[in-house]
Structures are given as structure tokens and as C-alpha cells.
Scaffold this motif. Structure first.
Motif, PDB file in Angstrom:
ATOM      1  N   ARG A   9       0.830  -1.209   0.000  1.00 43.40           N
ATOM      2  CA  ARG A   9       0.000   0.000   0.000  1.00 43.40           C
ATOM      3  C   ARG A   9       0.862   1.257   0.000  1.00 43.40           C
ATOM      4  NH1 ARG A   9      -3.167   0.345   5.013  1.00 43.40           N
ATOM      5  NH2 ARG A   9      -1.165  -0.340   5.852  1.00 43.40           N
ATOM      6  N   VAL A  10       1.921   1.233   0.809  1.00 43.57           N
ATOM      7  CA  VAL A  10       2.824   2.378   0.886  1.00 43.57           C
ATOM      8  C   VAL A  10       3.553   2.569  -0.440  1.00 43.57           C
ATOM      9  CG1 VAL A  10       4.835   3.365   2.061  1.00 43.57           C
ATOM     10  CG2 VAL A  10       3.128   2.090   3.373  1.00 43.57           C
ATOM     11  N   ILE A  11       4.007   1.455  -1.032  1.00 44.71           N
ATOM     12  CA  ILE A  11       4.711   1.516  -2.319  1.00 44.71           C
ATOM     13  C   ILE A  11       3.812   2.128  -3.391  1.00 44.71           C
ATOM     14  CG2 ILE A  11       5.689   0.116  -4.184  1.00 44.71           C
ATOM     15  CD1 ILE A  11       6.640  -1.856  -2.021  1.00 44.71           C
ATOM     16  N   ALA A  12       2.543   1.734  -3.411  1.00 46.61           N
ATOM     17  CA  ALA A  12       1.600   2.260  -4.400  1.00 46.61           C
ATOM     18  C   ALA A  12       1.355   3.756  -4.190  1.00 46.61           C
ATOM     19  CB  ALA A  12       0.281   1.498  -4.323  1.00 46.61           C
ATOM     20  N   GLU A  13       1.248   4.162  -2.914  1.00 50.47           N
ATOM     21  CA  GLU A  13       1.004   5.579  -2.607  1.00 50.47           C
ATOM     22  C   GLU A  13       2.188   6.442  -3.013  1.00 50.47           C
ATOM     23  OE1 GLU A  13      -1.243   8.829  -1.123  1.00 50.47           O
ATOM     24  OE2 GLU A  13      -1.775   6.762  -1.649  1.00 50.47           O
ATOM     25  N   VAL A  14       3.403   5.962  -2.758  1.00 53.53           N
ATOM     26  CA  VAL A  14       4.601   6.710  -3.144  1.00 53.53           C
ATOM     27  C   VAL A  14       4.683   6.835  -4.663  1.00 53.53           C
ATOM     28  CG1 VAL A  14       7.125   6.709  -3.146  1.00 53.53           C
ATOM     29  CG2 VAL A  14       5.885   6.089  -1.067  1.00 53.53           C
ATOM     30  N   SER A  15       4.389   5.750  -5.374  1.00 55.87           N
ATOM     31  CA  SER A  15       4.420   5.781  -6.844  1.00 55.87           C
ATOM     32  C   SER A  15       3.428   6.802  -7.400  1.00 55.87           C
ATOM     33  CB  SER A  15       4.098   4.393  -7.403  1.00 55.87           C
ATOM     34  OG  SER A  15       5.055   3.445  -6.978  1.00 55.87           O
ATOM     35  N   ARG A  16       2.298   6.946  -6.711  1.00 58.36           N
ATOM     36  CA  ARG A  16       1.272   7.898  -7.152  1.00 58.36           C
ATOM     37  C   ARG A  16       1.712   9.344  -6.921  1.00 58.36           C
ATOM     38  NH1 ARG A  16      -3.688   9.552  -5.018  1.00 58.36           N
ATOM     39  NH2 ARG A  16      -3.264   8.458  -3.080  1.00 58.36           N
ATOM     40  N   LEU A  17       2.545   9.549  -5.892  1.00 59.04           N
ATOM     41  CA  LEU A  17       2.986  10.899  -5.534  1.00 59.04           C
ATOM     42  C   LEU A  17       4.241  11.345  -6.294  1.00 59.04           C
ATOM     43  CD1 LEU A  17       2.569  10.665  -1.652  1.00 59.04           C
ATOM     44  CD2 LEU A  17       1.235  12.144  -3.176  1.00 59.04           C
ATOM     45  N   ILE A  18       4.791  10.465  -7.107  1.00 58.64           N
ATOM     46  CA  ILE A  18       6.093  10.747  -7.721  1.00 58.64           C
ATOM     47  C   ILE A  18       6.060  11.980  -8.627  1.00 58.64           C
ATOM     48  CG2 ILE A  18       6.021   9.484  -9.907  1.00 58.64           C
ATOM     49  CD1 ILE A  18       8.776   9.162  -7.250  1.00 58.64           C
ATOM     50  N   PHE A  19       4.887  12.287  -9.207  1.00 55.63           N
ATOM     51  CA  PHE A  19       4.810  13.443 -10.109  1.00 55.63           C
ATOM     52  C   PHE A  19       4.852  14.759  -9.315  1.00 55.63           C
ATOM     53  CE2 PHE A  19       2.949   9.927 -12.514  1.00 55.63           C
ATOM     54  CZ  PHE A  19       3.716  10.005 -13.674  1.00 55.63           C
ATOM     55  N   PHE A  20       4.318  14.749  -8.093  1.00 57.50           N
ATOM     56  CA  PHE A  20       4.438  15.916  -7.227  1.00 57.50           C
ATOM     57  C   PHE A  20       5.890  16.070  -6.773  1.00 57.50           C
ATOM     58  CE2 PHE A  20       0.017  14.833  -7.072  1.00 57.50           C
ATOM     59  CZ  PHE A  20      -0.646  16.053  -6.998  1.00 57.50           C
ATOM     60  N   LEU A  21       6.513  14.936  -6.491  1.00 57.90           N
ATOM     61  CA  LEU A  21       7.925  14.949  -6.126  1.00 57.90           C
ATOM     62  C   LEU A  21       8.767  15.507  -7.277  1.00 57.90           C
ATOM     63  CD1 LEU A  21      10.276  14.156  -4.257  1.00 57.90           C
ATOM     64  CD2 LEU A  21      10.134  11.840  -5.180  1.00 57.90           C
ATOM     65  N   SER A  22       8.441  15.116  -8.497  1.00 62.45           N
ATOM     66  CA  SER A  22       9.186  15.583  -9.668  1.00 62.45           C
ATOM     67  C   SER A  22       9.075  17.093  -9.836  1.00 62.45           C
ATOM     68  CB  SER A  22       8.670  14.881 -10.927  1.00 62.45           C
ATOM     69  OG  SER A  22       8.854  13.484 -10.835  1.00 62.45           O
ATOM     70  N   ALA A  23       7.876  17.636  -9.573  1.00 63.39           N
ATOM     71  CA  ALA A  23       7.693  19.088  -9.680  1.00 63.39           C
ATOM     72  C   ALA A  23       8.552  19.815  -8.646  1.00 63.39           C
ATOM     73  CB  ALA A  23       6.222  19.444  -9.481  1.00 63.39           C
ATOM     74  N   SER A  24       8.630  19.263  -7.431  1.00 65.07           N
ATOM     75  CA  SER A  24       9.477  19.858  -6.388  1.00 65.07           C
ATOM     76  C   SER A  24      10.945  19.810  -6.790  1.00 65.07           C
ATOM     77  CB  SER A  24       9.280  19.121  -5.062  1.00 65.07           C
ATOM     78  OG  SER A  24       7.975  19.283  -4.573  1.00 65.07           O
ATOM     79  N   VAL A  25      11.359  18.699  -7.388  1.00 70.94           N
ATOM     80  CA  VAL A  25      12.747  18.534  -7.814  1.00 70.94           C
ATOM     81  C   VAL A  25      13.109  19.556  -8.890  1.00 70.94           C
ATOM     82  CG1 VAL A  25      14.338  16.988  -9.033  1.00 70.94           C
ATOM     83  CG2 VAL A  25      12.926  16.109  -7.169  1.00 70.94           C
ATOM     84  N   LEU A  26      12.202  19.771  -9.846  1.00 75.04           N
ATOM     85  CA  LEU A  26      12.465  20.743 -10.908  1.00 75.04           C
ATOM     86  C   LEU A  26      12.629  22.157 -10.346  1.00 75.04           C
ATOM     87  CD1 LEU A  26      10.114  19.663 -13.852  1.00 75.04           C
ATOM     88  CD2 LEU A  26      12.621  19.708 -13.838  1.00 75.04           C
ATOM     89  N   LEU A  27      11.757  22.532  -9.409  1.00 74.97           N
ATOM     90  CA  LEU A  27      11.855  23.867  -8.817  1.00 74.97           C
ATOM     91  C   LEU A  27      13.142  24.028  -8.007  1.00 74.97           C
ATOM     92  CD1 LEU A  27       8.184  24.539  -7.674  1.00 74.97           C
ATOM     93  CD2 LEU A  27       9.473  25.823  -9.374  1.00 74.97           C
ATOM     94  N   SER A  28      13.626  22.909  -7.450  1.00 70.65           N
ATOM     95  CA  SER A  28      14.835  22.987  -6.625  1.00 70.65           C
ATOM     96  C   SER A  28      16.099  23.172  -7.455  1.00 70.65           C
ATOM     97  CB  SER A  28      14.971  21.726  -5.759  1.00 70.65           C
ATOM     98  OG  SER A  28      15.291  20.591  -6.539  1.00 70.65           O
ATOM     99  N   SER A  29      15.962  23.247  -8.779  1.00 72.70           N
ATOM    100  CA  SER A  29      17.134  23.492  -9.610  1.00 72.70           C
ATOM    101  C   SER A  29      17.569  24.953  -9.544  1.00 72.70           C
ATOM    102  CB  SER A  29      16.844  23.103 -11.062  1.00 72.70           C
ATOM    103  OG  SER A  29      15.783  23.878 -11.585  1.00 72.70           O
ATOM    104  N   ILE A  30      16.629  25.854  -9.231  1.00 71.44           N
ATOM    105  CA  ILE A  30      16.926  27.284  -9.206  1.00 71.44           C
ATOM    106  C   ILE A  30      16.884  27.842  -7.789  1.00 71.44           C
ATOM    107  CG2 ILE A  30      16.183  29.559 -10.035  1.00 71.44           C
ATOM    108  CD1 ILE A  30      14.977  28.186 -12.455  1.00 71.44           C
ATOM    109  N   GLN A  31      15.861  27.464  -7.017  1.00 71.72           N
ATOM    110  CA  GLN A  31      15.615  28.071  -5.710  1.00 71.72           C
ATOM    111  C   GLN A  31      16.808  28.007  -4.744  1.00 71.72           C
ATOM    112  OE1 GLN A  31      15.043  26.278  -2.649  1.00 71.72           O
ATOM    113  NE2 GLN A  31      14.519  28.104  -1.458  1.00 71.72           N
TER     114      GLN A  31
END
Length: 496
Positions: free
Chosen positions: A380-402
Motif C-alpha cells: 500500500r505504501v509503495i503504491a502511494e509513493v508511486s502515485r505521488l512521484i509526479f508531485f515529487l518531480s515538480a518539487s525537484v524541478l523547482l529545486s534546480s533554481i531556488q
């Protein structure tokens, strides 16, 4: 040991001067201008990686201490993972954020003093920071001691809060290790002496990995064993860095001095401003963990959020290295009176970081079903993390400049201004939107995280506008003034 960054700095200044002369002689030559620009970019890139490379390795290695602990504890059970996760991100996050933030004042003062050639003040600055952070650790001690009731007051699950409270008591020594570690790190970074920190951290990680497995599993000590080894490993790093400073930094360290107790007023003000600035950024994700505990299936949400935060922290090590490099380059060059080089360095770092973070984002998305297995066996946890990966990706992209812009703010001494920007962007905008989406519209963790992403985006845009409108010559003049007014005197009153 000789600072091997000095030859690179000399080469850079010579090439920059030659470039200016070539522009005057050949103002209309496009190919010549492009060649000169490429040469400057390459020289600056080498200098950036000389600082950022070892800093990234050091940060990854030190982060690996907690990563290893949470990975091993996660296989004991979901409640153990949730307890360690919430203690690390909330209670430990308070201590880490405050101590790292207040210690970052040293990046401004030591960096600008080094650039101005005032090495005689750097050791005194570090000692003042030790004193201030030790006092701060005393103030924060009740937070660790009262962790369980604090977490319950914040609405966390009782079983998780009680276990996190016990773990927090055992992690108290780490708080005092922060007081020594962060000022020493900033002192060494300001001089570009980062490789010794990398070697010390590597030894600590090897020790930590082996002994954590022994204490947690072979000796059956569970969370207590995890806390004991985590404290020992972190204190090894703190003490190892101090030993290096005492024996190999004779140019900037002349021993303990009563001057550490003098002129503390301005230093305390800048430390508090730095602490507020960093904490407002760092605590955004801590608050995300707390709010996740108020959602339905709180244990599942906390586990998923904790794993995502660990994955983000892993990727964030790269821009964090650039944050340090940005702070060092900007403070050194402003202190030395070279505003053009400081400005140029920032934009080169932004370009490099954007390319790297896009690559990391692609890797995260491709391997979104594999990463969670490192932390848990719960499907269940693995599935939830996989679902959140796109939000994580957006945070990672913003962290390239901030982070680079934050490093610029630290290097230039803008902490107070950025603290107000962070309040507005992260909390008045980001958290408000996140809570509305998460609770009012029932988007859950995705809604909360979406609000955080919006807050980061707002802060990044504001800092970009400020950077573009900055008068760099004025910042160089302010750097010289700050060294005198906020740094204090180098004259020992006892000798007077």
C-alpha cells in the motif's frame, strides 16, 4: 594544508581581465566574444565544481546516516518507520533547521572576510557561532524532551507519537553536535576546503552502516540501537572537522580567544535572521508531514510522505551543493570587490543545476515503482509513493533554481529580506492553498503538496526578479561595510 582553490581563483581573475581587454580591442568581433564567453563559462564551471562537487558528496554522505537508519528501521515495521520519520522530519527538523539556519550566518561573514583577506577574523567568527548555537541547543532541549506530548498536541497518532518521543530522547546528543558541526562546516566552506569534510563523512558512513546493522538486528536493540549509532556517527564528523581545523587551518585559526565573547550583538542579529530564513524553507516539508498525520489513514500517509521526503532529500543534495557554492562564490567575490564575477557565477550555476535536475526528474519518473522498495515492503505504501512521484518531480524541478538563489541571498547578506519573502510565499500562499485543496476539497496529500509547490514557485519568481534588479556594485560596498560593523574588531581587549 594549502588552499588549492587559490590558483583557480588567480587564473579566473587573470582570464576575466584578459576578456575585458579583448572586448575593448575587438568590440565588433562576434566569434571572439563567443570564444571569450565560453572560456569564462568553462573557468567558472571548474571553480564551481571544485566547491560544489565535494560539498555534494559530503552532503550525500551525511544524509546517508539518516537514510541508512530509516531504511533499516523501516523493515522492523510501519509504526517504527512512521515514528522515526516523524521524529526526524518534525522534532529533529526543528533542531536541524534552527541550527543549520543560524550557522549559515557564518557563510556570509566568513565568506566575505575570506574574500577581503581578513583571515584573522574567521576563527573568531566560528567561535562566536559555536557559543550562539550551544545556547540555542539549550533552548531547544525541551522540544526533544517533550516530543511525545508535542506530537499529540499536533494531532498525531498516539502510538506513533509515543514511540517517536522515546526515539527523540535518545537523539538529544545530536542536537548539541549540530552546534559544533554547522559553524565548522561553514568555516571550511568559506575557504573552499571541502575535501577534508568529504573524507571524514565517508569514514563515518562506513562505520554507521556496519554498526547500525549490528545494533538494530544482531543485538536486537531496535530504535535504541539506531539512535546510539546515529549519535556516535554524527559526533565523529563534528569532532573530526574540528581536529582538521586546529591542525591544518593555521592561516584562519589561531586558537581559542576571548574575542569570541565580544561584539556578539550584530552576530546574534544575523544568526537569528539566517535561522528564520532557512527554517521557513526547511519547515515547509516538516509541516507537510504534520498535516499528513491529520488525513485519513494517517500512518499510510505519513509513511508515504516520509519516503517521498527522503527521495527528495537525496536528489536535493545536488542543488544543496550549488547552494553552498553560490554562497561561497558570491560572498568571496563581493568581499574581494568583484561584483561582476559574483553575478556571472550565479547564472552559470543556475544553468548547470537546471540541466542536472531535469535529468534527475526523468530518472525518478522512470523508476517510480522501484525506489519505495528501499524503505518498505508494504504494498500500500509503495503504491502511494508511486502515485505521488509526479508531485515529487515538480518539487525537484523547482529545486534546480531556488537553492542557488537562496545561496546568493546568504552570500550577499539578504537573510532578513528573504525571511519576509518566505513567510508570504510558503505560508500565506503555499500552505493556505495546500490546506484548502487537501482538506476542503479532499485532495489529501496531493492537495497539501500542491500548495507547497505553488509556494516554492512564488518564492523562486520573487527571488529571480530581485536578482535581475540587483545593483552588484552596491552589494560589494555593503560587504566591506558589513565586515567592519557586524564582524567586530580583531583587537583583543585583554591585550589592550
Amino acid at each position: 594544508m594549502e588552499n588549492s582553490a587559490a590558483p583557480l581563483l588567480l587564473v579566473y581573475k587573470q582570464s576575466a581581465g584578459a576578456a575585458e581587454e579583448n572586448r575593448k580591442l575587438n568590440p565588433s568581433s562576434l566569434s571572439s566574444s563567443l570564444s571569450i564567453f565560453a572560456s569564462e563559462v568553462w573557468t567558472e564551471t571548474k571553480l564551481i565544481w571544485y566547491i560544489a562537487g565535494p560539498t555534494i558528496l559530503t552532503t550525500v554522505l551525511q544524509f546517508s546516516l539518516g537514510f541508512i537508519t530509516q531504511s533499516l528501521v523501516g523493515h522492523l515495521g510501519t509504526i517504527e518507520l512512521a515514528a522515526v520519520g516523524i521524529q526526524t522530519n518534525v522534532i529533529g527538523g526543528i533542531g536541524y533547521g534552527v541550527m543549520m539556519g543560524m550557522g549559515s550566518a557564518l557563510e556570509t561573514l566568513c565568506g566575505q572576510a575570506y574574500g577581503a583577506g581578513r583571515l584573522d577574523m574567521m576563527g573568531i567568527y566560528m567561535q562566536r557561532s559555536w557559543l550562539i548555537l550551544m545556547g540555542t541547543a539549550l533552548v531547544l532541549t525541551p522540544v526533544y524532551v517533550l516530543a511525545a506530548p508535542i506530537l499529540k498536541l499536533l494531532g498525531q497518532n498516539t502510538a506513533v507519537a509515543d514511540l517517536a518521543g522515546k526515539f527523540s530522547l535518545w537523539m538529544l546528543p545530536e542536537l548539541y553536535g549540530y552546534a559544533l558541526n554547522f559553524p565548522t562546516q561553514k568555516f571550511l566552506q568559506a575557504q573552499s576546503k571541502v575535501m577534508p569534510m568529504t573524507w571524514i563523512s565517508l569514514i563515518a558512513v562506513v562505520f554507521h552502516g556496519v554498526m547500525s546493522w549490528v545494533f538494530i538486528y544482531k543485538l536486537g536493540l531496535g530504535l535504541v540501537g539506531a539512535a546510539i549509532i546515529l549519535n556516535l556517527s554524527f559526533w565523529f564528523i563534528a569532532v573530526g572537522q574540528i581536529v582538521y581545523v586546529v591542525y591544518w587551518c593555521n592561516d584562519a585559526w589561531s586558537g581559542l580567544s576571548w574575542l569570541a565573547f565580544c561584539d556578539l550583538g550584530g552576530f546574534v542579529v544575523m544568526s537569528i535572521a539566517s535561522g528564520v530564513m532557512i527554517c521557513l524553507e526547511y519547515w515547509t516539508y516538516m509541516l507537510l508531514i504534520i498535516l499528513a498525520g491529520l488525513l485519513k489513514n494517517a500512518e499510510l500517509q505519513i509513511d508515504a510522505a516520509t519516503i517521498c521526503m527522503n527521495l527528495q532529500a537525496c536528489v536535493f543534495m545536488i542543488p544543496l551543493g550549488f547552494l553552498a557554492a553560490s554562497s561561497v562564490r558570491v560572498s568571496n567575490e563581493l568581499g574581494a570587490g568583484h561584483p561582476r564575477i559574483a553575478k556571472f557565477s550565479v547564472w552559470v550555476m543556475v544553468a548547470i543545476s537546471v540541466i542536472i535536475q531535469i535529468t534527475c526528474t526523468v530518472v525518478l519518473i522512470i523508476a517510480r515503482n522501484q525506489f519505495p522498495v528501499l524503505f518498505t515492503d508494504d504494498k500500500r505504501v509503495i503504491a502511494e509513493v508511486s502515485r505521488l512521484i509526479f508531485f515529487l518531480s515538480a518539487s525537484v524541478l523547482l529545486s534546480s533554481i531556488q537553492p542557488i538563489l537562496s545561496g546568493l541571498a546568504i552570500g550577499a547578506g539578504w537573510q532578513t529580506m528573504v525571511a519576509f519573502i518566505n513567510i508570504g510565499s510558503y505560508y500565506l500562499v503555499g500552505m493556505t492553498v495546500g490546506c484548502v485543496l487537501g482538506f476542503k476539497f479532499n485532495f489529501g496529500l496531493e492537495g497539501l503538496w500542491g500548495g507547497v509547490i505553488i509556494g516554492i514557485a512564488v518564492q523562486t519568481v520573487i527571488l529571480l526578479v530581485i536578482t535581475l534588479r540587483t545593483n552588484w556594485e552596491k552589494q560589494a560596498a555593503l560587504a566591506k561595510e558589513r565586515i567592519t560593523n557586524w564582524g567586530g574588531s580583531a583587537e583583543d581587549p585583554l591585550l589592550d
